[in-house]
Structure formats: structure tokens, C-alpha cells
Design a protein around this motif. Structure first.
Motif, PDB file in Angstrom:
ATOM      1  N   GLN A  54       0.907  -1.143  -0.110  1.00 42.28           N
ATOM      2  CA  GLN A  54       0.010  -0.027  -0.179  1.00 42.28           C
ATOM      3  C   GLN A  54       0.821   1.359  -0.014  1.00 42.28           C
ATOM      4  O   GLN A  54       1.981   1.124   0.851  1.00 42.28           O
ATOM      5  CB  GLN A  54      -1.047   0.124   1.328  1.00 42.28           C
ATOM      6  CG  GLN A  54      -1.797   1.302   1.354  1.00 42.28           C
ATOM      7  CD  GLN A  54      -1.095   2.156   2.599  1.00 42.28           C
ATOM      8  OE1 GLN A  54      -0.385   1.808   3.466  1.00 42.28           O
ATOM      9  NE2 GLN A  54      -1.641   3.368   2.412  1.00 42.28           N
ATOM     10  N   ARG A  55       0.581   2.364  -1.042  1.00 37.98           N
ATOM     11  CA  ARG A  55       1.520   3.495  -1.007  1.00 37.98           C
ATOM     12  C   ARG A  55       0.213   4.528  -0.962  1.00 37.98           C
ATOM     13  O   ARG A  55      -0.669   4.478  -1.413  1.00 37.98           O
ATOM     14  CB  ARG A  55       2.003   3.352  -2.271  1.00 37.98           C
ATOM     15  CG  ARG A  55       3.294   2.374  -2.017  1.00 37.98           C
ATOM     16  CD  ARG A  55       4.008   2.582  -3.724  1.00 37.98           C
ATOM     17  NE  ARG A  55       4.408   3.945  -3.813  1.00 37.98           N
ATOM     18  CZ  ARG A  55       5.232   4.242  -5.014  1.00 37.98           C
ATOM     19  NH1 ARG A  55       5.428   3.345  -5.905  1.00 37.98           N
ATOM     20  NH2 ARG A  55       5.662   5.494  -5.412  1.00 37.98           N
ATOM     21  N   CYS A  62      -3.083   4.015  -2.460  1.00 38.44           N
ATOM     22  CA  CYS A  62      -2.916   3.046  -3.766  1.00 38.44           C
ATOM     23  C   CYS A  62      -2.609   1.722  -3.185  1.00 38.44           C
ATOM     24  O   CYS A  62      -1.777   1.469  -2.287  1.00 38.44           O
ATOM     25  CB  CYS A  62      -1.865   3.450  -4.535  1.00 38.44           C
ATOM     26  SG  CYS A  62      -2.128   5.238  -5.198  1.00 38.44           S
ATOM     27  N   THR A  64      -0.757  -1.649  -4.850  1.00 37.43           N
ATOM     28  CA  THR A  64       0.297  -1.930  -5.713  1.00 37.43           C
ATOM     29  C   THR A  64       0.515  -3.396  -5.762  1.00 37.43           C
ATOM     30  O   THR A  64       0.575  -4.169  -4.810  1.00 37.43           O
ATOM     31  CB  THR A  64       1.557  -1.058  -5.434  1.00 37.43           C
ATOM     32  OG1 THR A  64       2.042  -1.327  -4.111  1.00 37.43           O
ATOM     33  CG2 THR A  64       1.396   0.453  -5.310  1.00 37.43           C
ATOM     34  N   VAL A  66       3.647  -5.827  -7.873  1.00 35.52           N
ATOM     35  CA  VAL A  66       5.048  -5.377  -8.758  1.00 35.52           C
ATOM     36  C   VAL A  66       5.221  -6.838  -8.884  1.00 35.52           C
ATOM     37  O   VAL A  66       5.361  -7.695  -7.818  1.00 35.52           O
ATOM     38  CB  VAL A  66       5.916  -4.729  -7.866  1.00 35.52           C
ATOM     39  CG1 VAL A  66       7.402  -4.593  -8.835  1.00 35.52           C
ATOM     40  CG2 VAL A  66       5.314  -3.296  -7.771  1.00 35.52           C
ATOM     41  N   SER A 110      -9.300  -5.188 -11.355  1.00 36.62           N
ATOM     42  CA  SER A 110      -8.562  -3.909 -10.813  1.00 36.62           C
ATOM     43  C   SER A 110      -9.972  -2.878 -10.650  1.00 36.62           C
ATOM     44  O   SER A 110      -9.823  -2.061  -9.736  1.00 36.62           O
ATOM     45  CB  SER A 110      -7.807  -3.335 -11.886  1.00 36.62           C
ATOM     46  OG  SER A 110      -8.542  -3.228 -13.117  1.00 36.62           O
ATOM     47  N   GLU A 187       9.107   6.166 -11.805  1.00 38.76           N
ATOM     48  CA  GLU A 187       8.529   4.738 -11.203  1.00 38.76           C
ATOM     49  C   GLU A 187       9.273   3.834 -12.329  1.00 38.76           C
ATOM     50  O   GLU A 187       9.187   2.620 -11.680  1.00 38.76           O
ATOM     51  CB  GLU A 187       6.945   4.983 -11.765  1.00 38.76           C
ATOM     52  CG  GLU A 187       6.415   5.931 -10.556  1.00 38.76           C
ATOM     53  CD  GLU A 187       6.282   5.146  -9.292  1.00 38.76           C
ATOM     54  OE1 GLU A 187       6.485   3.978  -9.132  1.00 38.76           O
ATOM     55  OE2 GLU A 187       6.644   6.177  -8.171  1.00 38.76           O
ATOM     56  N   LYS A 199       4.229  -3.208 -13.090  1.00 35.19           N
ATOM     57  CA  LYS A 199       3.671  -2.513 -11.813  1.00 35.19           C
ATOM     58  C   LYS A 199       2.251  -2.112 -11.991  1.00 35.19           C
ATOM     59  O   LYS A 199       2.129  -1.418 -13.050  1.00 35.19           O
ATOM     60  CB  LYS A 199       4.580  -1.483 -11.206  1.00 35.19           C
ATOM     61  CG  LYS A 199       4.172  -0.889 -10.085  1.00 35.19           C
ATOM     62  CD  LYS A 199       4.979   0.621  -9.797  1.00 35.19           C
ATOM     63  CE  LYS A 199       6.332   0.075  -9.441  1.00 35.19           C
ATOM     64  NZ  LYS A 199       7.539   1.341  -9.117  1.00 35.19           N
ATOM     65  N   MET A 201      -0.805  -0.178 -10.380  1.00 32.05           N
ATOM     66  CA  MET A 201      -1.404   0.728  -9.244  1.00 32.05           C
ATOM     67  C   MET A 201      -2.712   1.025  -9.238  1.00 32.05           C
ATOM     68  O   MET A 201      -3.379   1.584 -10.240  1.00 32.05           O
ATOM     69  CB  MET A 201      -0.704   2.095  -9.245  1.00 32.05           C
ATOM     70  CG  MET A 201       1.115   1.955  -8.947  1.00 32.05           C
ATOM     71  SD  MET A 201       1.905   3.730  -8.552  1.00 32.05           S
ATOM     72  CE  MET A 201       3.252   3.308  -8.072  1.00 32.05           C
ATOM     73  N   TYR A 203      -5.801   2.855  -7.487  1.00 36.79           N
ATOM     74  CA  TYR A 203      -6.321   4.097  -6.728  1.00 36.79           C
ATOM     75  C   TYR A 203      -7.547   4.290  -6.798  1.00 36.79           C
ATOM     76  O   TYR A 203      -8.447   3.826  -7.551  1.00 36.79           O
ATOM     77  CB  TYR A 203      -5.342   5.319  -6.963  1.00 36.79           C
ATOM     78  CG  TYR A 203      -5.219   5.534  -8.351  1.00 36.79           C
ATOM     79  CD1 TYR A 203      -6.136   6.957  -8.912  1.00 36.79           C
ATOM     80  CD2 TYR A 203      -4.480   5.141  -9.438  1.00 36.79           C
ATOM     81  CE1 TYR A 203      -6.134   7.509  -9.898  1.00 36.79           C
ATOM     82  CE2 TYR A 203      -4.494   5.665 -10.597  1.00 36.79           C
ATOM     83  CZ  TYR A 203      -5.292   6.792 -10.970  1.00 36.79           C
ATOM     84  OH  TYR A 203      -5.560   7.329 -12.135  1.00 36.79           O
TER      85      TYR A 203
END
Length: 745
Positions: A54-55, A62, A64, A66, A110, A187, A199, A201, A203
Motif C-alpha cells: 500500500q502506498r 494506492c 500496488t 509489482v 482492478s 517509477e 507494476k 497501481m 487508486y
């Protein structure tokens, strides 16, 4: 304006609202997370590790994902952001089969987690960024789904000089969480150490009605939790559906640990590796049963065992499809009953032959699915009966759940952090004591302590040999039932015999009481007298019958004696009364004209006369009998009497019987003269006092005396029974002497 091909035919358009509608197939947030993990696991990407975290970017939380997979080209990225494109089958090889098959997993997953998703991907020669955003489509009032994509070449990191590349970059920077091209390149630079990878993301994450995030990132810094989704039944109303909360439903870490039947990819969740489990090798008292459907190319193994003591509440059947979990801890068989039967039992099935739904959280309920569930239910019951079922079938309580909780796995398995192969450790090792990063060289087993050594081979033909344990419970249960039935039958028979004996004793007692009373004694004596009288009457009737038979026999004897006396008298008359000289003279000198017979009711005789009226012979035939029985004699002389034959016996019948006597025949031949004549005499005497006169014309010629002798003998045979007159030779001698006496010298 819609894009047109050179032919002028318009392409199909997808409404932006479809992004949200398509995502609603995931009623559970973790199923959407699993879709993004599957994309990294599938062989076209073939990632060995994925990081989930989590970012906070631009004040937005967000989620994420990866991975260190192969990355994507710009064209493949475009297909991933579109609908229905799936090229995973091209990369399927060996045992690593692709989970995805519809080309819809990324879009549905998503958009279920958030409104917007931005994708960074790096390959050897290119790196690209793509945007799938409901916010962007809403802001520009788009009539179809648009996905802006920007690509940079490597290693110079220059943007491709295409006319539409600037428009795509402007759209991403204006409507995403990254405002400049520099932010995007930073990024991508972070991914340089991976060389290749992707990756994602997500959000604008989904929020609840109280504006709080659906996913809980704060309760556990090393986990992502979903504490309420499983409690909601979105098909009806929001309400609790279960008392016990399975661990995998609320913890993403726990769910990821069982997501794959045989994990081949490391999952790092919020900076900490997920300890994946070989679920079918993490059980105690593990046994294998076999499911053999007719439509399957080979038997299907089913693993059964008891859950470890720390997770004993999470039990049921795990249904996998192509190594991916579809149904977790499905309660089957005994486990559906409101008791302790089946508690702690875990079953594992690789149902590769079934068809999963689009969200990969269930199977299509077809005939194959129903047959599998039915078979697994029965086999789970068999396993429980063999391991914990002693006495359960007979009504005694089974082993309590606390006893089931005190079990340990049969073996401890560890996955190498380098080669990702699984190694079996000695029994003294426990999974809780292993470090987060474990390597093959830590294995005390020298045979499997190097990364270049393959895993221990699994017995793939194990299912061909049938179950690994003997199912004796059913046999014992049936034997006990048979014994119980026999006991019940014997008891019933004993009860019936006792009842019969009691009834018989009561009847005997009543009979004794009746016999002892004066009235019963009178009845018995009268019955005895009646019986004696009946017997006496019967004996008297038989005595009268014997007397009558004796009288009849006496009468027959008297009749025979009377007849004998008459025979003697008749013989005397014949001998004394025949005038032989006259007889011979008449016969020789005159021609007979007539032969007649006279009779009367009182005295019957046969008289032989000539035409002149001379009597040749007078033979008495019968006299009146004083007997009450009127004997009937039937005398008949026919043509056969004048021919030689065997003598016949005369039959005398008495009392209402009418018999025809047999006539004996005697032939005596003598030559007398050439002018012999034949005299035929046919006389018939009827019994019961009736005599008929018969006269016959006498043929010319005169027969010799021997003919007369023959007739006399025959008449004697008619009158007297054979046993009383002697032989024919005796009579013949008498007549011969008479002839000789009257012949001239």
C-alpha cells in the motif's frame, strides 16, 4: 467519432459504465486481488516473485502489485487493457498451466478494487505506461472506453516519436496521480533492478457507506484485512451469515498462503514473505482416496487429513482448478451436520475437469460437479469413520473436537527462497521455527540440500493403486448390525415361545378346572357310553352280515347235493329205460319223419319220436326244485354242436344272473352203411320254467348209433355239471355195451 477501418465498417464500442458493471462479478475483494496475482503467475508472464503493498501518492491510497515477470510490449499492454484478448495458451508448457482463459481478469479485478488503475511495464527493449480509468472517461465524457498508452525505447529512454504519443502522455498526466513525464520515468527507473517486470497501481479505492476504505491497511502493518465483506450478503440484505470467520476470508496473507495447490511463486505482502503452504502435505494422518469417473482419462486422487492444531477450526474440502484455489473449506458429508462429526478433516482435490466461473470463485453446477461433490462427501465420511468414527455409528459420542485439535502435521515442508523448490524436513523440525528466508543448503537431508537437485518425486501413479488405507469401518458396522438383528430376532423368538408356553399353561389349567367339576364328569361318562353303544351296534351289523353269508353258502351246498342226486337218478333212468333193440330196429327199419320234443311246467323231458309216433327216447331234463332260488339253465344246440371241437363247460348262474352254458363236444366216428342220414336236433331250454318245442325236418339218411351217442352225451353235459358226470369216455363205454348187447349175432 468512432474509428473506421478502410472498408468503412465501424468497430464495436464499449461503454465506460461497463467497467463498473463488469467488476461486480467479484463480491469479495480478495477474489479481485487474486485475479491480479494470477496474471503474474501465468506462464506468459512467469514471475517468480510478486510484491503487494500500500502506498500513498498524491494524498491517495494506492494498492500496488509489482512482479519480476517478462513484462509486456506496447501491443500486449494494449490487449491487456482491452476486453477478451487472451494469449496465455501459447505459453502453457509442462505442468505450469495458465489460470486465466477469458481475457477479463485484470479489468474486472482492478475495477472492483478501485475506480482507476495505471500500469507500468518494462521489457528488454521498451517500457510503457497505460491508463484504465473510470475517472478519466467520466471527465472527458467519453462514449467508449479509451486507454492512453505511452512507450519509451531502451536503453536511451526516449519517447517514441509518433503523432498520438503526445496526446496519450497529456491524458495520463492530466487524469492520473502522476502529473509529469518525469514522475512516470521515476517509477520506471525503480524497476530497472528487476530488468523486466510489471507494476500495477490501483487508486481511488472502494469505500464503504461511512466513507472508510473497504480494505483495512492499518490494523495489521504486515497484512491487508477485509473484516466485513464476508459478513455481507449482497444478494438480499446486509447481515451476518456465519458465526465462525475463516482466517482466509479476513486475512490476505492467509488467503495467499493457500491460493495455489503447489506454489511456484513467492508472494511478499507489505514487505513480509507469505509462508505458502503445501496444503495437502501440511495435514496429519494423511490418506489418499480415489475418484474414478467414467469420463476422466485417469483416476483422480483425493487427499484427506486433519488440519494442524492451530488451524483446526478451518476445515473442509479444498477444490483447486489448474493449481488455483476455487472453493476453500467446503463443508461436505458429516461436516454439514450440527454435531462434531467430520470436525477438523481437510480434503484436497485437483478438479481440473470442472469449469470455473468467470470470477474463479466457484464452479459451474453441472453433472460433473454434482457427481464429484457426492463422491467426495461419501469418501470424507469413510475417512472420518476409520480415523475417528469408533462407536459413532452405534450411537456413542465420537471423539471431541479438542482431541482433533491436538494433532501435528505428518511432515514439515519448506520452500527454498532461491530455487522455489519444496524440501521435506525431518520430523523434529516445525514450520514455526523456520526463518523467513530458507534455502536448500539448510536441509539436513544430504540427498536434497542443493538447489540443482530436483524435488522429491511425487507418486503420480498413487491413485491407480486405490485408497492408501483399508476401509474396515463399514464392514465392522455391517457385522454389528447383523449381530444386532440376530439378537433382536432371537429375543423376539424367545418372547413368542414364552408367550406360547404361557398360553398353553393357561389352557391346561382351565382344562383341569373343568375336568374336576361334577358336570364335567357326567359329560365324560355319557360320552363314553355313547362310544360303547356305537361300537356294539357296529359289531351287531357285522355279525348279521356274516350270518347271511353263511346261510347263502349253506343253500348253495344243498342245491349242489340235490343236483347230484338228480344226476344219479337220471343216469339210472337212461340205463334202465332205453330199449336198445327197439331203438335200433326203428332206426334201421323206418325212416324218421319227425323229431319232436314235449315239455311241461312240472316235469320237463326231451322225447325223440319217429313220424309214426314211436318214441325213440325219453330224457328227463329237470324237475321242479323246492329251493327258493330259481336256477336258470340255458340249453342251446346249434350247428357248432355237430362239429368236433374242444369241450365247453356249462355255466350255472343263480339268483338274478343269466348265463349261457358252454356245450362240450364229442365226436365218435363209425362206419355203419352208405345210406346214412343226418338227424339234426336243435333244442333250447330256457330257465325260469319256460320250455319251447322245436321241430326240425330230418334229412334223408340214417346215422349210426354213434351219432345218437354223441347227442346223448351232450344232453348230459347240459343237465349235469362237468365235475359230477365223469369223463366222456365213461358214458361212451356204457352206450357201446348197450349197442353190442342188442346187435344180432
Amino acid at each position: 467519432m468512432a474509428a473506421r477501418y478502410p472498408s468503412g465498417i465501424q468497430t464495436s464500442r464499449v461503454s465506460p459504465s461497463y467497467l463498473h458493471g463488469n467488476s461486480t462479478s467479484h463480491t469479495w475483494a480478495f477474489s479481485a486481488v487474486a485475479e491480479l496475482i494470477d496474471n503474474a503467475y501465468d506462464p506468459d508472464v512467469n514471475a517468480s516473485e510478486i510484491w503487494i503493498d500500500q502506498r500513498l501518492i498524491d494524498n491517495k491510497v494506492c494498492l500496488t502489485f509489482v512482479d519480476n515477470g517478462n513484462g509486456m510490449t506496447p501491443d500486449k499492454l494494449h490487449k491487456m487493457l482491452s476486453f477478451g484478448y487472451c494469449e496465455k495458451d501459447k505459453f502453457t508448457s509442462g505442468k505450469h498451466q495458465a489460470v486465466g482463459q477469458y481475457g477479463n481478469g485484470f479489468k474486472s479485478g482492478s475495477m472492483r478494487l478501485g475506480k482507476d488503475a495505471i500500469v507500468f511495464t518494462r521489457q528488454v527493449n521498451t517500457m510503457s505506461v497505460g491508463l484504465l480509468s473510470q475517472t478519466y472517461l467520466h471527465n472527458i465524457n467519453a462514449q467508449t472506453v479509451l486507454v492512453p498508452i505511452v512507450t519509451w525505447n531502451l536503453p536511451d529512454k526516449k519517447r517514441r516519436p509518433t503523432p498520438d504519443m503526445a496526446h496519450n502522455l497529456r491524458a495520463i498526466c492530466q487524469h492520473s496521480i502522476f502529473r509529469t513525464e518525469k514522475d512516470l520515468l521515476e517509477e520506471l527507473e525503480v524497476m530497472e533492478k528487476l530488468r523486466t517486470g510489471t507494476k500495477i497501481m490501483v487508486y481511488n479505492l472502494k469505500r464503504k457507506e461511512n466513507k472508510m476504505l473497504e480494505l483495512d491497511f492499518s490494523s495489521d502493518p504486515s497484512d491487508i484485512r477485509n473484516p466485513e465483506t464476508h459478513m455481507m450478503d449482497f444478494s438480499t440484505i446486509n447481515r451476518a451469515t456465519t458465526d465462525h470467520i475463516p482466517a482466509y476470508m479476513v486475512s490476505l496473507r492467509e488467503y495467499c498462503s493457500i491460493l495455489y495447490l503447489k506454489p511456484r511463486m513467492k508472494i511478499v505482502l507489505r514487505g513480509k514473505k507469505v509462508k505458502t503452504k503445501l496444503i495437502h502435505k501440511s495435514l496429519s494422518q494423511t490418506e489418499t482416496d480415489v475418484y474414478k469417473p467414467t469420463w476422466a482419462p485417469k483416476p483422480i486422487p483425493i487427499k484427506f487429513g486433519f488440519a494442524p492444531r492451530k488451524n483446526y477450526k478451518d476445515y473442509g474440502v479444498m477444490l483447486y482448478h489448474k493449481n488455483r484455489l476455487i472453493r476453500a473449506y467446503e463443508k461436505l458429508g458429516y461436516q454439514k451436520q450440527p454435531n462434531e462429526l467430520g470436525i477438523g478433516v481437510v480434503g484436497v482435490v485437483e478438479a481440473y475437469f470442472l469449469t470455473p466461473t468467470h470470477n474463479k470463485q466457484d464452479f459451474n453446477k453441472d453433472e460433473k460437479y454434482n457427481a464429484l461433490i457426492s463422491s467426495v462427501s461419501l469418501k470424507l465420511n469413510d475417512y472420518w469413520n476409520e480415523k475417528r468414527g469408533t462407536g459413532v455409528a452405534l450411537g456413542t459420542p465420537g471423539q471431541p473436537a479438542q482431541a482433533v485439535a491436538n494433532v501435528n502435521p505428518d511432515w514439515t515442508w519448506a520452500q527454498c527462497d532461491n530455487c522455489l523448490q519444496w524440501r521435506r524436513l525431518p520430523i523434529q523440525f516445525r514450520s514455526e521455527d523456520l526463518p523467513d528466508k530458507w534455502y536448500c543448503h539448510m536441509n539436513p537431508d544430504a540427498q536434497f540440500n542443493r538447489c540443482d537437485i530436483q524435488e522429491e518425486p511425487e507418486d503420480e501413479d498413487e491413485a491407480l493403486h486405490g485408497p492408501t488405507y483399508k476401509k474396515t469401518f463399514k464392514k465392522i458396522q455391517n457385522e454389528k448390525k447383523m449381530r444386532l438383528k440376530m439378537m433382536e430376532a432371537n429375543q423376539q423368538r424367545a418372547r413368542e415361545m414364552a408367550l406360547q408356553a404361557r398360553e398353553q399353561a393357561l389352557r391346561q389349567q382351565e382344562a383341569n378346572q373343568i375336568k374336576g367339576s361334577p358336570q364335567s364328569q357326567k359329560v365324560s361318562s355319557s360320552q363314553e357310553k355313547k362310544t360303547e353303544n356305537a361300537q356294539m351296534n357296529k359289531m351287531m351289523v357285522e355279525l348279521e352280515k356274516f350270518k347271511k353269508q353263511a346261510e347263502r353258502q349253506q343253500k348253495i351246498i344243498e342245491q349242489l347235493q340235490s343236483k347230484r342226486k338228480k344226476v344219479d337218478e337220471n343216469l339210472e333212468r337212461i340205463v334202465g329205460g332205453l330199449d336198445t333193440d327197439k331203438l335200433l330196429g326203428n332206426i334201421a327199419g323206418s325212416s324218421p319223419k319227425t323229431v319232436s320234443s314235449t315239455s311241461s311246467k312240472d316235469n320237463e323231458a326231451i322225447c325223440i319220436k319217429t313220424e309214426d309216433g314211436d318214441v325213440v327216447a325219453v330224457i328227463p331234463c329237470n324237475e321242479p326244485s323246492s329251493s327258493s332260488d330259481k336256477d336258470i339253465v340255458d340249453l342251446t344246440l346249434d350247428d357248432e354242436d355237430f362239429e368236433p371241437s374242444t369241450p365247453k363247460k356249462a355255466k350255472i348262474s343263480s339268483t338274478n344272473e343269466e348265463l349261457k352254458p358252454d356245450i362240450s363236444k364229442i365226436k365218435i366216428e363209425k362206419d355203419i352203411s352208405s345210406n346214412k342220414r343226418h338227424i339234426g336236433i336243435q333244442t333250447t331250454e330256457r330257465a325260469r320254467g319256460c320250455t319251447k318245442d322245436c321241430a326240425k325236418k330230418v334229412e334223408e339218411g340214417k346215422k349210426h348209433l354213434s351219432e345218437l351217442q354223441r347227442k346223448v352225451y351232450k344232453l348230459l353235459k347240459i343237465i349235469v355239471p362237468d365235475e359230477d358226470i365223469g369223463t366222456a369216455d365213461g358214458v361212451e363205454d356204457i352206450v357201446t355195451e348197450m349197442i353190442k348187447h342188442n346187435q344180432p349175432s
